[in-house]
Design an enzyme around this catalytic site. Structure first.
Site, PDB file in Angstrom:
ATOM      1  N   ARG A  55       0.854  -1.179   0.000  1.00 19.38           N
ATOM      2  CA  ARG A  55       0.000   0.000   0.000  1.00 19.38           C
ATOM      3  C   ARG A  55       0.892   1.230   0.000  1.00 19.38           C
ATOM      4  O   ARG A  55       1.732   1.396   0.874  1.00 19.38           O
ATOM      5  CB  ARG A  55      -0.897   0.025   1.232  1.00 19.38           C
ATOM      6  N   ARG A  73      -5.492   2.134  -4.630  1.00 20.10           N
ATOM      7  CA  ARG A  73      -4.693   1.464  -3.581  1.00 20.10           C
ATOM      8  C   ARG A  73      -4.737  -0.037  -3.808  1.00 20.10           C
ATOM      9  O   ARG A  73      -5.745  -0.578  -4.282  1.00 20.10           O
ATOM     10  CB  ARG A  73      -5.183   1.837  -2.188  1.00 20.10           C
ATOM     11  N   ASP A 128      -6.907  -1.598   1.106  1.00 21.12           N
ATOM     12  CA  ASP A 128      -7.356  -0.642   2.099  1.00 21.12           C
ATOM     13  C   ASP A 128      -8.099  -1.410   3.190  1.00 21.12           C
ATOM     14  O   ASP A 128      -8.976  -2.227   2.859  1.00 21.12           O
ATOM     15  CB  ASP A 128      -8.325   0.318   1.397  1.00 21.12           C
ATOM     16  N   ASP A 168     -10.171  -0.648   6.691  1.00 18.68           N
ATOM     17  CA  ASP A 168     -10.706   0.395   7.575  1.00 18.68           C
ATOM     18  C   ASP A 168     -11.502  -0.256   8.715  1.00 18.68           C
ATOM     19  O   ASP A 168     -12.327  -1.147   8.481  1.00 18.68           O
ATOM     20  CB  ASP A 168     -11.685   1.304   6.806  1.00 18.68           C
TER      21      ASP A 168
END
Ligand SMILES: Nc1nc2nc(S)n(CCO)c2c(=O)[nH]1
Length: 159
Positions: A84, A93, A96, A98
């Site tokens: 990344r 990207r 990712d 989150d």
């Protein structure tokens, strides 16, 4: 102490499916994390910065002994292991990760906000989330997101 967290996963560079797979394999290797549910994989049009390729998105449910900051650090290490690079903030990207929800906690720290601040604006998050954890999105119970959703509804005059 076991904590339940929901993690949003996304990739829109190179072999997107393989990056999601790598992310899951690395999560599985973590001794402080147990994957307890995986959503389907959704191909989604980019939102926000739209001049980029379509994403593959999913959400995974985990049980973890990590506190939120330890979990964040672990996810950042997995993103780095998947090459990344934060070239354009909202840009493409490889992977990712989150933190969307962490128990029913409301976390507001300089580097971490949970529930994720844009969770209610993102169909690419809500669709996989409601697939594996409908109770987090159903109005009426006291789940934090429900209270957030109902708060948004009231603010927007929906109710
Ligand atoms: N469809 C879609 N659009 C996005 N825009 C951004 S930024 N991202 C990255 C979210 O952290 C995405 C994404 O994962 N999926």
């Amino acid at each position: 102490m076991k904590n339940i967290a929901y993690i949003g996963m996304g990739s829109n560079m190179e072999d997107r499916f393989n990056y999601l797979k790598q992310g899951i394999l690395l999560l599985r290797k973590e001794k402080n994390i147990t994957l307890t549910n995986l959503s389907s994989i959704y191909e989604t049009a980019p939102v926000g910065y739209t001049e980029q390729s379509a994403f593959l998105n999913m959400v995974v449910e985990v049980e973890t002994t990590y506190n939120p900051q330890e979990l964040l650090s672990c996810l950042q290490n997995i993103e780095a292991a998947c090459h990344r690079e934060r070239i354009i903030r909202w840009g493409p990207r490889t992977l990712d990760l989150d933190i969307l929800l962490y128990n029913n906690e409301d976390i507001k720290e300089e580097n971490l906000s949970v529930p994720h601040p844009r969770i209610l604006e993102r169909a690419f998050v809500l669709a996989p989330l409601v697939e594996i954890a409908p109770s987090t999105c159903i109005l009426g119970d006291n789940h934090f997101l429900s209270s957030l959703t109902s708060k948004l509804s009231v603010e927007q005059g929906i109710e």
